[in-house]
Design an enzyme around this catalytic site. Structure first.
Site: not given
Ligand code: URA
Length: 434
Positions: A79-82, A119, A167, A182, A186-187
């Site tokens: 996976d990739k995350h930005s 996305t 938050r 956070s 999830k990733k």
């Molecule tokens: N994206 C997230 O999933 N969590 C954060 O706290 C900030 C950006």
């Protein structure tokens, strides 16, 4: 464990027992930790920091607060995350391109956050397309198509879902430790074997300075590794939109143009190659990141990435002929107006936040969670830093629901573009953190 004791330890800067963080995550997920307790934890974490061990333990505990996917597939799960930006359609292209290279991509993506696009919102501008799949359905999609892009379901990291909402309303979003836990919870719950992070830096990013971006990149890489997932981060430029469009359907259009003709959007393709190359090398599908980048470009140029994209869209409920006929399927705004350049000069700077807020003002993003998005609106043909412009030439095109909205966007964008005598285009990939 009494959450008061955990909060007191955090307040005093004492070590945080792993067991207590696991109980916090469980309590967030099952409701036995109250909003007040969670809010106090979040504020103390913002002020004191969790330390590396605490950050890894919280990430793992939040990952384990729900379903953690397990895979038995003939290729690596990647996976990739930005961290969020503008004109960033990389995920739409990279997920199918990685699948075309032999990887499997269960991409759990987000909606727009603050001034940045998401996305999931982009994908949902495709008529009929669904992103609300549970864990089992996500696994079926990935097994069959090689890639799926879905929203986080209630089964995935439920502790993060609750803590994030707390938050958001308690002024505690901006903590590197909490952002890291956070994103990664999830990733990692998707059961991936390697990850590449795109940490954006600049006027359109949450991290405006290189030192903040570097700190977040190190936290993400060290924490993911600490939790057993090999990860590389690239710090990349967000001083202008990555592709020259900001808005949901407009960015899908950019992704389709890029898949059909990779030379059409060079910065978007260069970053897709760089990120894909890193994660293919981490997974052992390429010898080096440069070889992996070449594999990604080849997947695009050969049409194999487009085939995967078409299969992914169709499996998620989108039109069968979307890859060929996307122009007829994507919604279009009724009003398109240029933003004229006020004087001759070279574009030297773009205020990314102003652009993002203008898109929200047009209806392309949310002010509050319950807002409905208009997928057709936004900005296109955004001029790039270093471009020489004559008076009256468009700085961008405004796509609006009506004339009044177009005029309001023109006013909002009045100071967003800075002209000078000369300007150097920013460096796209600024740093690699491994
Ligand atoms: N994206 C997230 O999933 N969590 C954060 O706290 C900030 C950006």
């Amino acid at each position: 464990m009494d959450i008061r004791r955990l909060n007191a330890a955090l307040r005093e800067g004492a070590p945080l027992p792993k067991r207590a963080l696991a109980e916090l995550a469980r309590g967030l997920a099952d409701g036995s930790v109250s909003d007040a307790q969670a809010g106090a934890f979040a504020m103390a974490a913002c002020l004191r920091g969790l330390g590396e061990a605490g950050r890894v333990a919280l990430t793992q505990a939040m990952r384990d607060s729900g379903t953690v996917l397990r895979w038995d597939l003939p290729g690596p799960v990647l996976d990739k995350h930005s961290t969020g930006g503008l004109g960033d359609a990389v995920s739409l292209i990279l997920a199918p391109a990685l699948a075309a290279c032999g990887a499997y991509v269960p991409m759990i993506a987000g909606r727009g956050l603050g001034h940045t696009g998401g996305t999931i919102d982009k994908l949902e501008s495709i008529p009929g397309l669904r992103t609300d799949f549970g864990a089992e359905a996500l696994q079926d999609l990935v097994r069959a198509q090689g890639a799926a892009i879905v929203a986080a379901s209630a089964e995935i990291a439920p502790a993060d879902r609750r803590l994030y909402a707390i938050r958001d309303v308690s002024g505690t979003v901006e903590s590197i430790d909490l952002i890291t836990a956070s994103i990664l919870s999830k990733k990692l719950a998707a059961g991936i074997s390697a990850l590449v992070m795109d940490v954006k830096c600049g006027t359109g990013a949450f991290m405006a300075t290189p030192s903040d971006a570097r700190q977040l990149a190190h936290a993400l890489v060290d924490t993911a590794r600490g939790a057993g997932c090999p990860t590389v981060a690239l710090i990349t430029d967000m001083n202008q939109p990555l592709a020259p469009a900001a808005g949901n359907a407009l960015e899908v259009a950019v992704a389709m143009q890029t898949l059909a003709r990779p030379s059409s959007h060079p910065a978007l393709v260069a970053l897709t190659e760089a990120l894909g190359g890193e994660v293919l090398a981490l997974a052992g599908l390429a010898r080096r990141p440069g070889d992996g980048a070449a594999m990604i470009l080849q997947a695009m140029e050969s049409g194999r990435a487009t085939e995967r994209f078409a299969a992914m869209i169709n499996a998620q409920g989108g039109p069968r002929d979307f890859a060929e006929n996307w122009r007829t399927h994507l919604p279009a705004a009724p009003v398109i107006r240029p933003l004229p350049c006020p004087q001759a000069g070279v574009l030297a700077a773009v205020d990314g936040r102003a652009l993002g807020h203008a898109v929200i003002g047009l209806g392309g993003g949310r002010r509050v969670e319950s807002d409905h998005i208009n997928p057709a609106v936004g900005l296109s043909e955004i001029a790039r830093i270093g471009a020489r412009l004559e008076p009256g030439e468009p700085l961008c095109l405004i796509h609006a629901a009506d004339e009044a909205a177009a005029m309001a966007a023109q006013a909002a964008l009045a100071g967003a573009f800075t002209l000078a005598d000369a300007a150097l285009p920013p460096l796209l990939v600024q740093e690699r953190i491994a």
